[in-house]
Design a protein around this motif. Structure first.
Motif, PDB file in Angstrom:
ATOM      1  N   HIS A  53     -23.958 136.193  92.846  1.00 40.42           N
ATOM      2  CA  HIS A  53     -25.017 135.249  93.220  1.00 40.42           C
ATOM      3  C   HIS A  53     -24.541 134.453  94.435  1.00 40.42           C
ATOM      4  O   HIS A  53     -23.548 133.733  94.363  1.00 40.42           O
ATOM      5  CB  HIS A  53     -25.336 134.310  92.049  1.00 40.42           C
ATOM      6  N   GLU A  56     -23.448 130.640  94.677  1.00 42.93           N
ATOM      7  CA  GLU A  56     -22.395 130.195  93.761  1.00 42.93           C
ATOM      8  C   GLU A  56     -21.035 130.374  94.451  1.00 42.93           C
ATOM      9  O   GLU A  56     -20.242 131.254  94.099  1.00 42.93           O
ATOM     10  CB  GLU A  56     -22.485 130.999  92.453  1.00 42.93           C
ATOM     11  N   ARG A  95     -29.359 133.065  95.817  1.00 41.39           N
ATOM     12  CA  ARG A  95     -28.914 133.752  94.594  1.00 41.39           C
ATOM     13  C   ARG A  95     -29.043 135.270  94.760  1.00 41.39           C
ATOM     14  O   ARG A  95     -28.138 136.025  94.424  1.00 41.39           O
ATOM     15  CB  ARG A  95     -29.785 133.280  93.423  1.00 41.39           C
ATOM     16  N   HIS A 134     -18.874 133.048  88.308  1.00 42.51           N
ATOM     17  CA  HIS A 134     -20.221 132.543  88.595  1.00 42.51           C
ATOM     18  C   HIS A 134     -20.216 131.015  88.589  1.00 42.51           C
ATOM     19  O   HIS A 134     -19.194 130.391  88.355  1.00 42.51           O
ATOM     20  CB  HIS A 134     -21.201 133.042  87.523  1.00 42.51           C
ATOM     21  N   GLU A 135     -21.428 130.454  88.835  1.00 39.92           N
ATOM     22  CA  GLU A 135     -21.601 129.008  88.723  1.00 39.92           C
ATOM     23  C   GLU A 135     -22.913 128.726  88.014  1.00 39.92           C
ATOM     24  O   GLU A 135     -23.816 129.564  87.986  1.00 39.92           O
ATOM     25  CB  GLU A 135     -21.658 128.363  90.110  1.00 39.92           C
TER      26      GLU A 135
HETATM   27 ZN   LIG Z   1     -24.245 133.616  88.754  1.00 42.17          ZN
END
Ligand SMILES: [Zn+2]
Length: 243
Positions: A53, A56, A95, A134-135
């Protein structure tokens, strides 16, 4: 816009003394890099993924800092890394990729260069563990998804280690799943696959590893705090396997 040339420069500088980098594919003229750190290490390889993404960035920065420094502590482990799997998203802070596709849920799409690059790196391989960074824009603290077969979970140690550098999300339910101290052990994803597509983490767990961690840092905290959280989680996983 983020500067991809700066990312490339840091990656190449870090690889000069620690490993090799190659291009696993191109997206809009930008390379998707595959890095092998300690390529001559005898032990089973590990796989690191970041930047699926594009909005992130802490995962990409954590992967870079791991390649630049932290990996030096584990010279006997071959780390295969895709430190920025969605170059267009990373540069534009989106994203999705340039076509508006969320790459995390389309592992079965063979027409996407980002997914082809990932498939190319994992084909025929078996990894001791996989860490996917990820975030989460809404979470007040760090959390992770841990999938493991054939050995105990390490969620407790992981949470304790991350808590030294970053607050943990202690909610009993995170993103609809039961969580303990910021760690979720999700059920097999049949239902989710039906609703959201073929997830990259699930595909990796089903075919390429017995231990997968999806590491989620809280986007509202400073970048280096989030990076430190990912690096602490990664350290916990590495040490569970190589002591
Ligand atoms: Zn993510």
């Amino acid at each position: 816009m983020r500067n991809y040339a700066e990312f490339e420069d840091r990656l190449h500088a870090a690889c000069a003394s620690r490993g090799v980098s190659r291009t696993a594919g191109f997206v809009d003229g930008r390379p998707v890099f595959h890095v092998s750190i300690h390529p001559d290490a005898a032990g089973p390889p590990a796989l690191l993924i970041a930047g699926t993404h594009g909005d992130e960035p802490a995962g990409v920065e954590a992967a870079l800092q791991f390649i630049e420094r932290a990996s030096d502590a584990y010279p006997r482990v071959l780390f295969e890394a895709l430190p920025c799997t969605n170059p267009h998203g990373y540069v534009h802070a989106t994203r999705e990729n340039a076509a508006g596709i969320d790459l995390n849920w389309v592992y079965d799409r063979e027409d996407l260069p980002e997914i082809r690059a990932l498939r190319d790196v994992v084909a025929g391989r078996r990894f001791r563990f996989v860490v996917d960074m990820h975030e989460d824009w809404e979470s007040p603290g760090y959390y992770a998804y841990e999938l493991r077969r054939g050995a105990p979970y390490i969620g407790g140690e992981l949470s304790e280690r991350v808590s030294c550098v970053c607050p943990i999300n202690h909610d009993p339910v995170i993103e609809g799943d039961r969580a303990v101290a910021g760690v979720i052990h999700p059920e097999p994803y049949a239902e989710r696959r039906e609703h959201r597509g073929h997830g990259v983490p699930v595909a990796l767990y089903e075919e390429y590893t017995d231990h997968l961690l999806t590491s989620e840092s809280p986007t509202s905290l400073p970048l280096q705090t989030r990076v430190d959280a990912h690096l602490a989680a990664l350290t916990a996983v590495i040490e569970a396997h190589v002591g």
